[in-house]
Structure formats: C-alpha cells, structure tokens
Design a protein around this motif. Structure first.
Motif, PDB file in Angstrom:
ATOM      1  N   ARG A   1       0.856  -1.185   0.000  1.00 26.06           N
ATOM      2  CA  ARG A   1       0.000   0.000   0.000  1.00 26.06           C
ATOM      3  C   ARG A   1       0.892   1.236   0.000  1.00 26.06           C
ATOM      4  O   ARG A   1       1.969   1.237   0.580  1.00 26.06           O
ATOM      5  CB  ARG A   1      -0.882   0.043   1.243  1.00 26.06           C
ATOM      6  CG  ARG A   1      -1.981  -0.992   1.261  1.00 26.06           C
ATOM      7  CD  ARG A   1      -2.879  -0.767   2.486  1.00 26.06           C
ATOM      8  NE  ARG A   1      -3.911  -1.774   2.590  1.00 26.06           N
ATOM      9  CZ  ARG A   1      -5.108  -1.676   2.016  1.00 26.06           C
ATOM     10  NH1 ARG A   1      -5.405  -0.617   1.303  1.00 26.06           N
ATOM     11  NH2 ARG A   1      -6.005  -2.637   2.153  1.00 26.06           N
ATOM     12  N   ASP A   2       0.427   2.294  -0.635  1.00 23.21           N
ATOM     13  CA  ASP A   2       1.103   3.582  -0.601  1.00 23.21           C
ATOM     14  C   ASP A   2       1.046   4.100   0.834  1.00 23.21           C
ATOM     15  O   ASP A   2      -0.018   4.099   1.459  1.00 23.21           O
ATOM     16  CB  ASP A   2       0.414   4.557  -1.553  1.00 23.21           C
ATOM     17  CG  ASP A   2       1.079   5.907  -1.576  1.00 23.21           C
ATOM     18  OD1 ASP A   2       0.732   6.732  -0.691  1.00 23.21           O
ATOM     19  OD2 ASP A   2       1.926   6.142  -2.443  1.00 23.21           O
TER      20      ASP A   2
ATOM     21  N   GLY B   1      -2.711   4.993   1.372  1.00 23.39           N
ATOM     22  CA  GLY B   1      -3.240   3.710   1.804  1.00 23.39           C
ATOM     23  C   GLY B   1      -3.732   2.845   0.654  1.00 23.39           C
ATOM     24  O   GLY B   1      -4.216   1.740   0.860  1.00 23.39           O
ATOM     25  N   GLU B   2      -3.625   3.334  -0.590  1.00 17.05           N
ATOM     26  CA  GLU B   2      -4.083   2.578  -1.749  1.00 17.05           C
ATOM     27  C   GLU B   2      -3.048   1.530  -2.146  1.00 17.05           C
ATOM     28  O   GLU B   2      -1.849   1.732  -1.982  1.00 17.05           O
ATOM     29  CB  GLU B   2      -4.328   3.520  -2.926  1.00 17.05           C
ATOM     30  CG  GLU B   2      -5.446   4.491  -2.697  1.00 17.05           C
ATOM     31  CD  GLU B   2      -5.640   5.467  -3.849  1.00 17.05           C
ATOM     32  OE1 GLU B   2      -5.046   5.249  -4.932  1.00 17.05           O
ATOM     33  OE2 GLU B   2      -6.371   6.440  -3.658  1.00 17.05           O
ATOM     34  N   PHE B   3      -3.524   0.435  -2.708  1.00 20.75           N
ATOM     35  CA  PHE B   3      -2.611  -0.589  -3.205  1.00 20.75           C
ATOM     36  C   PHE B   3      -1.830  -0.042  -4.388  1.00 20.75           C
ATOM     37  O   PHE B   3      -2.382   0.651  -5.240  1.00 20.75           O
ATOM     38  CB  PHE B   3      -3.360  -1.867  -3.606  1.00 20.75           C
ATOM     39  CG  PHE B   3      -3.791  -2.681  -2.431  1.00 20.75           C
ATOM     40  CD1 PHE B   3      -2.865  -3.403  -1.685  1.00 20.75           C
ATOM     41  CD2 PHE B   3      -5.120  -2.705  -2.045  1.00 20.75           C
ATOM     42  CE1 PHE B   3      -3.258  -4.143  -0.589  1.00 20.75           C
ATOM     43  CE2 PHE B   3      -5.522  -3.442  -0.945  1.00 20.75           C
ATOM     44  CZ  PHE B   3      -4.587  -4.160  -0.217  1.00 20.75           C
ATOM     45  N   THR B   4      -0.548  -0.357  -4.440  1.00 21.17           N
ATOM     46  CA  THR B   4       0.311   0.098  -5.527  1.00 21.17           C
ATOM     47  C   THR B   4       0.563  -1.001  -6.550  1.00 21.17           C
ATOM     48  O   THR B   4       1.179  -0.760  -7.574  1.00 21.17           O
ATOM     49  CB  THR B   4       1.662   0.587  -4.974  1.00 21.17           C
ATOM     50  OG1 THR B   4       2.293  -0.491  -4.252  1.00 21.17           O
ATOM     51  CG2 THR B   4       1.473   1.778  -4.056  1.00 21.17           C
TER      52      THR B   4
ATOM     53  N   ASP C   1     -10.530   0.175  -1.283  1.00 22.16           N
ATOM     54  CA  ASP C   1      -9.869  -0.905  -2.023  1.00 22.16           C
ATOM     55  C   ASP C   1     -10.694  -1.300  -3.236  1.00 22.16           C
ATOM     56  O   ASP C   1     -11.920  -1.418  -3.160  1.00 22.16           O
ATOM     57  CB  ASP C   1      -9.665  -2.138  -1.139  1.00 22.16           C
ATOM     58  CG  ASP C   1      -8.583  -1.945  -0.100  1.00 22.16           C
ATOM     59  OD1 ASP C   1      -7.825  -0.954  -0.186  1.00 22.16           O
ATOM     60  OD2 ASP C   1      -8.495  -2.791   0.818  1.00 22.16           O
TER      61      ASP C   1
END
Length: 174
Positions: A38-39, A43-46, A60
C-alpha cells in the motif's frame, strides 16, 4: 467467517453470495511474505495481488470473480481495471449472535444508507448496485476473531456480471 450478500434488490438483480473462510488467514499471509504493498500516504494498493480478507478496507478496488469460499481477495490499484470497490464499512454492536437474517438486514440498511452520499445519486435512481461482506456466526463467536465488521462493496451490474471499471465510483452520480 464473512459472507458477501447482495443488497436491497436481490430478487431483481440476482444474488451474489461469496462465503469467505477466514480462520487463520492472517497468520498464513504473514508466513508467505504478505501481499501487495500500500502507498504509505494514501493507503491505496500500488500493485495487484491477493490479500487476506481481513486486510481489506474502504477504498480498495477488487476483482471478486467467481462465487465460492475464499480466504483472500484479488485487489488492484483503482487506476487499473477492476469490478468492485469497497465504499463503506461499519461495526455491528457487540453481543450474542443476532442471527443471519438480522445481520443481513443490518448490513443492507447500513450500506443502503451510505450509498447516496458515496455515489451522488439515490440507490433507486442509480445504475450501480452493492453487495456486502458481513460476519457469519463462526467468526462472530470465535474469540480470536470476534468479527463484527460489515463492508459495503459497490459495482455496476451487467447481464454478464459486474462491469470492468477503472477509477473510483465515488461521485459517479449514475
């Protein structure tokens, strides 16, 4: 244990039920080196990959795929093609297991109440639909889990299943 169940108009749109087997999944994920990163700021998936269903959170983006039992979910960065997005979550009150019908009713009401604020259009006027990830009795009563979390998952239905999307549906007003 949790289950994904369709929202308010299940009879009209069909029912999507995915039973999730969750016991011990976090420990297995830790042993296998975890999932996608996650960034740190957003908090977003990279990157795409499978994560333990207990690691899912609002924002998500997912590709849930076929119905059935699973212990993980396929996540992707929201900038990449996906079919679902977690748009809201809430905890149910502690206490004795209220029964499947009561859990589903509370989950449906909570997701329905959050829908318009997220999408920008009333549920009844929207082309979008939702399902919810809700506790099952085993997870509710397991002292190691005590699952009370409901997660609301938005998608755009088609005759062939959820439409592939890119980006968030937040503010989509459709």
């Amino acid at each position: 244990m949790n289950r994904i169940t369709s929202g308010r108009f299940a009879a009209a749109t069909g029912t999507l039920v995915i039973a999730l087997t969750l016991g011990g999944c976090a420990a297995i994920g830790d042993l296998l080196g975890g999932g996608p990163d996650r960034d740190a700021d957003t908090g977003e998936f990279t990157e795409s990959g499978d994560v333990d269903v207990f690691d899912l959170q609002v924002g998500d983006c997912l590709n849930l795929g076929e119905t059935g039992e699973l212990s993980s979910a396929a996540v992707v960065p929201c900038s990449e093609p996906h079919t679902e997005e977690i748009f809201h979550e809430f905890q149910m009150e502690d206490g004795d297991w209220p029964g499947e019908d009561a859990v589903e009713q509370a989950a449906d009401e909570g997701c329905y109440a959050a829908f318009e604020a997220f999408v920008g259009t009333a549920y009844e006027d929207s082309t979008l639909d939702y399902v919810f990830l809700s506790p099952l009795e085993d997870g509710w009563n397991d002292p190691n889990v005590e699952d009370r979390l409901v997660q609301c998952v938005i998608y755009e239905p088609t005759d062939d299943g959820p439409k592939e999307l890119t980006g968030s549906l937040e503010g989509a007003a459709r």
